[in-house]
Design an enzyme around this catalytic site. Structure first.
Site, PDB file in Angstrom:
ATOM      1  N   ASP A 204       0.911  -1.146   0.000  1.00  0.00           N
ATOM      2  CA  ASP A 204       0.000   0.000   0.000  1.00  0.00           C
ATOM      3  C   ASP A 204       0.946   1.190   0.000  1.00  0.00           C
ATOM      4  O   ASP A 204       1.591   1.480   1.011  1.00  0.00           O
ATOM      5  CB  ASP A 204      -0.869  -0.005   1.262  1.00  0.00           C
ATOM      6  N   HIS A 205       1.055   1.863  -1.151  1.00  0.00           N
ATOM      7  CA  HIS A 205       2.164   2.826  -1.277  1.00  0.00           C
ATOM      8  C   HIS A 205       2.047   3.970  -0.278  1.00  0.00           C
ATOM      9  O   HIS A 205       3.023   4.654   0.004  1.00  0.00           O
ATOM     10  CB  HIS A 205       2.296   3.337  -2.716  1.00  0.00           C
ATOM     11  N   LYS A 209       5.172   6.501   2.306  1.00  0.00           N
ATOM     12  CA  LYS A 209       5.356   7.956   2.337  1.00  0.00           C
ATOM     13  C   LYS A 209       5.999   8.356   3.660  1.00  0.00           C
ATOM     14  O   LYS A 209       5.565   7.930   4.730  1.00  0.00           O
ATOM     15  CB  LYS A 209       4.005   8.664   2.195  1.00  0.00           C
ATOM     16  N   ASP A 262     -11.557   1.729  -3.542  1.00  0.00           N
ATOM     17  CA  ASP A 262     -10.343   2.229  -4.170  1.00  0.00           C
ATOM     18  C   ASP A 262      -9.433   2.963  -3.174  1.00  0.00           C
ATOM     19  O   ASP A 262      -8.214   2.894  -3.295  1.00  0.00           O
ATOM     20  CB  ASP A 262     -10.742   3.197  -5.306  1.00  0.00           C
ATOM     21  N   HIS A 267      -5.875   2.877   1.808  1.00  0.00           N
ATOM     22  CA  HIS A 267      -5.075   4.012   2.280  1.00  0.00           C
ATOM     23  C   HIS A 267      -5.623   4.633   3.574  1.00  0.00           C
ATOM     24  O   HIS A 267      -4.886   4.864   4.521  1.00  0.00           O
ATOM     25  CB  HIS A 267      -5.005   5.106   1.215  1.00  0.00           C
TER      26      HIS A 267
END
Ligand SMILES: NC(=O)c1ccc[n+]([C@@H]2O[C@H](COP(=O)([O-])OP(=O)(O)OC[C@H]3O[C@@H](n4cnc5c(N)ncnc54)[C@H](OP(=O)(O)O)[C@@H]3O)[C@@H](O)[C@H]2O)c1
Length: 513
Positions: A204-205, A209, A262, A267
């Protein structure tokens, strides 16, 4: 506005890279990218690998094998990647790619053909001999989810997923991890049939971060925040992931997912767990993920009849954006005229534990909102006795964690306006990553690729986290299906539908970043 500064003497151009280089060393390995002719490989994966190479973080024995169906050669593959690095890589990484282009080779095969994996195995052994990659492999599934099953099966059948003699074999799985709990469980079962959980890295990018990771640093590296981090002091928490773009050419895909699948299931839920979790006993992958999953377990599934009151879903309608007319969602290409898919959702969640029992967490995400912004806003309670401005409630103190853009942390508080009257006005203490640390921040994929090579799963979603998040989201989707209400509407370029304000309950308002 008070700016916080850090002494620049202790800061180098890329402190993270320096620290990682000394603290953790990657073992030689080959990264096999399934779906290597696709967009993700060109735009993100290879440019990120070159960012790591530039910072000296790749091991000396290193290679990449691209696996896809198209009849590309090593040369055409390299030319395409070089173009990707030039367009999407950090400055100066093009020359890095040119210097190590021969580490990249192409393997043509269909995902369903076992013979292609047998040939891959031989190729990897040859690369081990030629490039000193020592039998360590990372398999990156940069493919449509429909391909996962045959790739995983073939990796297991050919023994490529097996770790032996101290060599590692890992798999990186891209989102979406299913589209509901049943498909997520089925996918996790397929993954587990080939790999142990410790070999699996679900990307999960958002977790890559810097500013998302800073949530943990802010909370657990400082003594001043944690005593206030609970329902006694925090009135509510707002988590926002706003996008200014519409669905563009992805209308067909988006119709099947909606914003809740989505964005919120992955996120926003991930950010929520980092904000709400208990201090872990250490920073090891399982210690952190054990605490994160407990947060999700403390959130009850909704009964269908509760969903309309605790959530808002909506679609954008035609509006003007930066002076330009933009389409409404139902006029977008690939979208059904009667579509009920939400492009905006807001959800009020309760984490039912001692720390958070009376503090709602409100999550919202939407497309065609006024700005692209991701932030967490911790809204504190009013002081117990109001002395100023005739006892009128003041604006609450807010601790704002800005994840993107303009990464940083800000604290809003009241200060006396200079002069003979006692008047209070809001001021902000502001820490900006860019100003404080300078240098370029690496892309989230760089950090995550590096961690997967190091075998550190802390910043990756574990199977149980994914399933718990789906349990909550599925209960919302079930309520929407049963509801007689159509989604609300909001004009493109505004902060969402009116009804979203009611979700916060009396006396609170959504921030308009
Ligand atoms: N693109 C992004 O920025 C992005 C961001 C986040 C997550 N993701 C996720 O990453 C994954 C990949 O996305 P993408 O945009 O790169 O997809 P894509 O552009 O559609 O690429 C798909 C790749 O899979 C290969 N492929 C498909 N079927 C095959 C088969 N039967 N045998 C061999 N190769 C086959 C294609 O090869 P050929 O064309 O050569 O057949 C191509 O290389 C998806 O799960 C997506 O959700 C993408």
């Amino acid at each position: 506005m008070a700016n916080i500064t850090v002494p620049t003497a202790s800061v180098t151009s890329n402190p993270l890279a320096d620290e990682l280089r000394t603290a953790r060393t990657v073992r030689p390995c080959v990264v096999v990218i399934f779906g290597a002719t696709g967009d993700l490989t060109k735009r993100k994966l290879v440019p990120s690998l070159m960012g790591l190479a530039k910072d000296g973080l790749l091991p000396p024995g290193f290679a990449v094998v691209g696996f896809a169906r198209r009849a590309w050669t090593d040369e055409s593959f390299r030319a395409e990647l070089a173009d990707g690095v030039r367009q999407f890589g950090r400055p100066d990484t093009s020359s890095q790619f040119d210097a190590m282009a021969d580490a990249f080779s192409f393997h043509q095969s269909d995902f369903g053909e076992t013979a292609g994996y047998v040939a891959l195995k031989q190729k990897l052994e040859q690369i081990d001999r030629q490039r000193g990659t020592a039998g360590n492999r990372i398999f990156y599934l940069a493919t449509p989810p429909s391909a996962y099953s045959s790739i995983l099966q073939n990796l297991a059948t050919t023994g490529l997923s097996v770790e032996k003699d101290g060599k590692f074999a890992r798999v990186i799985v891209e989102k979406p991890f299913g589209r509901d709990i049943a498909t997520a469980v089925a996918l996790n079962d397929q993954v587990r049939a080939a790999f142990h959980e410790r070999q699996v890295f679900r990307i999960d990018h958002y977790l890559g971060k810097e500013t998302v990771q800073n949530i943990l640093a802010l909370r657990f590296a400082n003594g001043i925040f944690e005593p206030l981090w609970n329902e006694k002091f925090v009135d509510h928490v707002q988590i926002t992931v706003a996008e200014s773009i519409g669905v563009g050419s992805r209308g067909g895909y988006f119709e099947e997912s909606g914003i809740i699948r989505d964005m919120i299931q992955n996120h926003l839920m991930q950010v929520l767990t980092l904000v709400a979790m208990e201090p872990p006993t250490s920073l090891t992958a399982d210690a952190v993920r054990d605490e994160k999953v407990k947060v999700l377990q403390a959130i009850r599934s909704f009964r269908p009849e509760e969903v309309d009151e605790a959530t808002v879903r909506a679609q954008y309608t035609r509006g003007s954006f930066g002076g330009e007319e933009v389409k409404g969602y139902r006029d977008e290409e690939g979208v059904a005229a009667e579509s009920t898919t939400e492009t905006y959702a807001a959800v009020r969640l309760h984490v039912n534990n001692w720390r958070w029992a009376r503090t709602p967490f409100v999550l919202r995400s939407g497309k065609r909102l006024p700005r692209r912004v991701t932030e967490v806003a911790i809204h504190f309670k009013q002081p117990p006795h109001l002395l100023f401005e005739g006892g009128k409630p003041l604006l609450p103190n807010v601790l704002l964690l800005r994840i993107q853009p303009d990464e940083g942390v800000a604290l809003r508080f009241g200060a006396k306006v200079p002069g003979p009257d006692v008047r209070i006005r809001d001021v902000r203490m502001d820490f900006r990553y860019g100003t404080a640390f300078g240098g370029e921040t690496a892309d989230a994929y760089e950090r995550l690729l590096l961690d997967s090579m190091l075998g550190d799963g802390t910043l990756f979603a574990r199977a149980d986290e994914v399933e718990e998040a789906w349990r909550i989201v599925d209960s919302i989707v079930a309520g929407w299906k049963q509801s007689a209400q159509r989604p609300d509407e909001y004009v493109a370029g505004t902060w969402g539908p009116e009804r979203a304000e009611q979700l916060l309950l009396t006396g609170r308002a959504w921030r308009k970043p």
